[in-house]
Design a protein around this motif. Structure first.
Motif, PDB file in Angstrom:
ATOM      1  N   GLY A   1       0.786  -1.022  -0.040  1.00 17.67           N
ATOM      2  CA  GLY A   1      -0.009   0.065  -0.073  1.00 17.67           C
ATOM      3  C   GLY A   1       0.778   1.261   0.004  1.00 17.67           C
ATOM      4  N   SER A   2       1.886   1.063   0.170  1.00 19.33           N
ATOM      5  CA  SER A   2       3.027   2.174   0.405  1.00 19.33           C
ATOM      6  C   SER A   2       4.275   1.969   0.217  1.00 19.33           C
ATOM      7  CB  SER A   2       2.756   3.157   1.596  1.00 19.33           C
ATOM      8  OG  SER A   2       3.632   4.296   1.181  1.00 19.33           O
ATOM      9  N   THR A   3       5.297   2.689  -0.180  1.00 16.98           N
ATOM     10  CA  THR A   3       6.670   2.402  -0.458  1.00 16.98           C
ATOM     11  C   THR A   3       7.417   2.670   0.955  1.00 16.98           C
ATOM     12  OG1 THR A   3       8.956   3.068  -1.576  1.00 16.98           O
ATOM     13  CG2 THR A   3       7.318   4.703  -1.197  1.00 16.98           C
ATOM     14  N   LEU A   4       8.348   1.646   1.155  1.00 17.16           N
ATOM     15  CA  LEU A   4       8.997   1.972   2.222  1.00 17.16           C
ATOM     16  C   LEU A   4       9.882   3.034   2.549  1.00 17.16           C
ATOM     17  CD1 LEU A   4      10.354  -1.710   2.890  1.00 17.16           C
ATOM     18  CD2 LEU A   4       8.765  -0.612   4.155  1.00 17.16           C
ATOM     19  N   ASP A   5      10.401   3.795   1.333  1.00 15.02           N
ATOM     20  CA  ASP A   5      11.163   4.801   1.361  1.00 15.02           C
ATOM     21  C   ASP A   5      10.579   6.019   2.305  1.00 15.02           C
ATOM     22  OD1 ASP A   5      12.184   4.783  -2.129  1.00 15.02           O
ATOM     23  OD2 ASP A   5      12.715   3.537  -0.321  1.00 15.02           O
ATOM     24  N   ASP A   6       9.164   6.001   2.360  1.00 17.61           N
ATOM     25  CA  ASP A   6       8.579   7.135   2.953  1.00 17.61           C
ATOM     26  C   ASP A   6       8.607   6.674   4.712  1.00 17.61           C
ATOM     27  OD1 ASP A   6       6.210   7.261   0.520  1.00 17.61           O
ATOM     28  OD2 ASP A   6       8.185   8.404   0.880  1.00 17.61           O
ATOM     29  N   TYR A   7       8.775   5.495   5.316  1.00 17.78           N
ATOM     30  CA  TYR A   7       8.768   5.217   6.494  1.00 17.78           C
ATOM     31  C   TYR A   7      10.114   4.772   7.159  1.00 17.78           C
ATOM     32  CZ  TYR A   7       3.943   4.881   5.297  1.00 17.78           C
ATOM     33  OH  TYR A   7       2.576   5.051   4.932  1.00 17.78           O
ATOM     34  N   ALA A   8      10.113   4.937   8.411  1.00 14.09           N
ATOM     35  CA  ALA A   8      11.021   4.313   9.378  1.00 14.09           C
ATOM     36  C   ALA A   8      10.551   2.841   9.657  1.00 14.09           C
ATOM     37  CB  ALA A   8      11.428   4.966  10.606  1.00 14.09           C
ATOM     38  N   ILE A   9      11.325   1.785   9.530  1.00 17.96           N
ATOM     39  CA  ILE A   9      10.676   0.599   9.996  1.00 17.96           C
ATOM     40  C   ILE A   9      11.437   0.001  11.164  1.00 17.96           C
ATOM     41  CG2 ILE A   9      10.461  -1.849   9.239  1.00 17.96           C
ATOM     42  CD1 ILE A   9       8.832   0.101   7.846  1.00 17.96           C
ATOM     43  N   GLY A  10      10.676  -0.137  12.163  1.00 16.42           N
ATOM     44  CA  GLY A  10      11.327  -0.670  13.276  1.00 16.42           C
ATOM     45  C   GLY A  10      10.948  -2.271  13.639  1.00 16.42           C
ATOM     46  N   TRP A  11      11.767  -3.080  14.479  1.00 15.69           N
ATOM     47  CA  TRP A  11      11.379  -4.295  14.856  1.00 15.69           C
ATOM     48  C   TRP A  11      11.386  -4.026  16.268  1.00 15.69           C
ATOM     49  CZ3 TRP A  11      10.048  -8.331  12.207  1.00 15.69           C
ATOM     50  CH2 TRP A  11      10.288  -8.218  10.924  1.00 15.69           C
ATOM     51  N   PHE A  12      10.414  -4.812  16.858  1.00 15.83           N
ATOM     52  CA  PHE A  12      10.261  -4.906  18.306  1.00 15.83           C
ATOM     53  C   PHE A  12       9.863  -6.119  18.762  1.00 15.83           C
ATOM     54  CE2 PHE A  12       9.817  -0.284  18.982  1.00 15.83           C
ATOM     55  CZ  PHE A  12       9.448   0.103  17.586  1.00 15.83           C
ATOM     56  N   ARG A  13       9.741  -6.475  20.127  1.00 19.08           N
ATOM     57  CA  ARG A  13       9.611  -7.778  20.491  1.00 19.08           C
ATOM     58  C   ARG A  13       8.909  -7.801  21.873  1.00 19.08           C
ATOM     59  NH1 ARG A  13      15.620 -10.278  21.370  1.00 19.08           N
ATOM     60  NH2 ARG A  13      15.992  -9.191  23.302  1.00 19.08           N
TER      61      ARG A  13
ATOM     62  N   THR B   1      20.909  -8.247  12.174  1.00 17.98           N
ATOM     63  CA  THR B   1      21.118  -7.581  11.181  1.00 17.98           C
ATOM     64  C   THR B   1      19.935  -6.982  10.465  1.00 17.98           C
ATOM     65  OG1 THR B   1      23.548  -8.244  10.925  1.00 17.98           O
ATOM     66  CG2 THR B   1      22.468  -6.842   9.161  1.00 17.98           C
ATOM     67  N   VAL B   2      19.643  -5.771  10.250  1.00 14.91           N
ATOM     68  CA  VAL B   2      18.347  -5.216   9.929  1.00 14.91           C
ATOM     69  C   VAL B   2      18.841  -4.630   8.323  1.00 14.91           C
ATOM     70  CG1 VAL B   2      18.609  -2.880  10.582  1.00 14.91           C
ATOM     71  CG2 VAL B   2      16.485  -3.734   9.842  1.00 14.91           C
ATOM     72  N   SER B   3      18.029  -4.993   7.338  1.00 11.92           N
ATOM     73  CA  SER B   3      18.197  -4.761   6.019  1.00 11.92           C
ATOM     74  C   SER B   3      17.120  -4.228   5.538  1.00 11.92           C
ATOM     75  CB  SER B   3      19.169  -5.600   5.092  1.00 11.92           C
ATOM     76  OG  SER B   3      18.679  -6.670   5.203  1.00 11.92           O
ATOM     77  N   SER B   4      17.221  -3.640   4.398  1.00  8.62           N
ATOM     78  CA  SER B   4      15.883  -3.237   3.459  1.00  8.62           C
ATOM     79  C   SER B   4      16.087  -3.767   2.079  1.00  8.62           C
ATOM     80  CB  SER B   4      15.458  -1.877   3.637  1.00  8.62           C
ATOM     81  OG  SER B   4      14.482  -1.395   2.826  1.00  8.62           O
ATOM     82  N   ASP B   5      15.029  -4.174   1.090  1.00  7.79           N
ATOM     83  CA  ASP B   5      15.070  -4.435  -0.210  1.00  7.79           C
ATOM     84  C   ASP B   5      14.069  -3.505  -0.571  1.00  7.79           C
ATOM     85  OD1 ASP B   5      14.830  -5.399  -2.844  1.00  7.79           O
ATOM     86  OD2 ASP B   5      15.395  -7.361  -2.321  1.00  7.79           O
ATOM     87  N   ASN B   6      14.430  -2.293  -1.350  1.00  7.12           N
ATOM     88  CA  ASN B   6      13.207  -1.681  -1.749  1.00  7.12           C
ATOM     89  C   ASN B   6      12.599  -2.194  -2.919  1.00  7.12           C
ATOM     90  OD1 ASN B   6      13.813   0.087   0.357  1.00  7.12           O
ATOM     91  ND2 ASN B   6      15.150   1.386  -1.117  1.00  7.12           N
ATOM     92  N   ALA B   7      13.267  -2.888  -3.819  1.00  2.53           N
ATOM     93  CA  ALA B   7      12.691  -3.726  -4.975  1.00  2.53           C
ATOM     94  C   ALA B   7      11.571  -4.537  -4.446  1.00  2.53           C
ATOM     95  CB  ALA B   7      13.488  -4.326  -5.781  1.00  2.53           C
ATOM     96  N   LYS B   8      11.777  -5.312  -3.410  1.00  7.95           N
ATOM     97  CA  LYS B   8      10.652  -6.171  -2.640  1.00  7.95           C
ATOM     98  C   LYS B   8      10.019  -5.312  -1.571  1.00  7.95           C
ATOM     99  CE  LYS B   8      13.301 -10.234  -3.815  1.00  7.95           C
ATOM    100  NZ  LYS B   8      13.911 -11.662  -3.079  1.00  7.95           N
ATOM    101  N   ASN B   9      10.111  -4.118  -1.547  1.00  8.56           N
ATOM    102  CA  ASN B   9       9.301  -3.346  -0.232  1.00  8.56           C
ATOM    103  C   ASN B   9       9.275  -4.234   0.864  1.00  8.56           C
ATOM    104  OD1 ASN B   9       8.221  -0.727  -0.279  1.00  8.56           O
ATOM    105  ND2 ASN B   9       6.225  -1.536  -0.340  1.00  8.56           N
ATOM    106  N   THR B  10      10.457  -4.867   1.243  1.00  9.10           N
ATOM    107  CA  THR B  10      10.575  -5.630   2.405  1.00  9.10           C
ATOM    108  C   THR B  10      11.770  -5.248   3.089  1.00  9.10           C
ATOM    109  OG1 THR B  10       9.481  -7.316   1.344  1.00  9.10           O
ATOM    110  CG2 THR B  10      10.667  -7.894   3.230  1.00  9.10           C
ATOM    111  N   VAL B  11      11.499  -5.314   4.584  1.00 12.34           N
ATOM    112  CA  VAL B  11      12.703  -5.220   5.451  1.00 12.34           C
ATOM    113  C   VAL B  11      13.042  -6.629   6.125  1.00 12.34           C
ATOM    114  CG1 VAL B  11      13.438  -4.276   7.787  1.00 12.34           C
ATOM    115  CG2 VAL B  11      12.198  -2.830   6.089  1.00 12.34           C
ATOM    116  N   TYR B  12      14.151  -6.839   6.332  1.00 10.94           N
ATOM    117  CA  TYR B  12      14.523  -8.077   6.818  1.00 10.94           C
ATOM    118  C   TYR B  12      15.152  -8.032   8.278  1.00 10.94           C
ATOM    119  CZ  TYR B  12      13.852  -9.373   2.127  1.00 10.94           C
ATOM    120  OH  TYR B  12      13.306  -9.995   1.005  1.00 10.94           O
TER     121      TYR B  12
END
Length: 122
Positions: A26-38, A69-80
């Motif tokens: 629904g939106s591109t990751l470029d416009d967001y900070a992506i956090g991982w929480f637990r 390790t956190v990473s981002s694949d903008n082509a897949k719109n996915t953060v790992y």
């Protein structure tokens, strides 16, 4: 509005590895900070890691530094979140959250995924 779907959780022995994925729709990751929480049973939710791709910024909690390790694949719109050398204390439900504006890793406007369970056996 952006929607997030986490995957990749599971059961692993101590010392093992898992890779969590946070796919955005629904939106591109470029416009967001992506956090991982637990959140572990009986404990408060804690921040684990964060990535702001536009600023080439990453953050790690002391408890996971050097192992995750956190990473981002903008082509897949996915953060790992690559998790290595896992410990039993890493057992928790892991969530990703997208914060609009890309300036902070969490605020009241953050959008959350549904979570994925990670269980590390000793």
């Amino acid at each position: 509005e952006i929607q997030l779907v986490e995957s990749g959780g599971g059961l692993v022995q101590a010392g093992g590895s898992l890779r969590l994925s946070c796919a955005a729709f629904g939106s591109t990751l470029d416009d967001y900070a992506i956090g991982w929480f637990r959140q572990a049973p009986g404990k408060d939710r804690e921040g684990v890691s964060c990535i702001i791709s536009s600023d080439d910024y990453t953050y790690y909690a002391d408890s996971v530094k050097g192992r995750f390790t956190v990473s981002s694949d903008n082509a897949k719109n996915t953060v790992y979140l690559q998790m290595d050398s896992l410990k039993p204390e890493d057992t928790a439900v892991y969530y990703c959250a997208a914060t609009p504006g890309g300036a902070t890793c969490y605020n009241p406007d953050s959008v959350w995924g549904q979570g994925t369970q990670v269980t590390v056996s000793s």
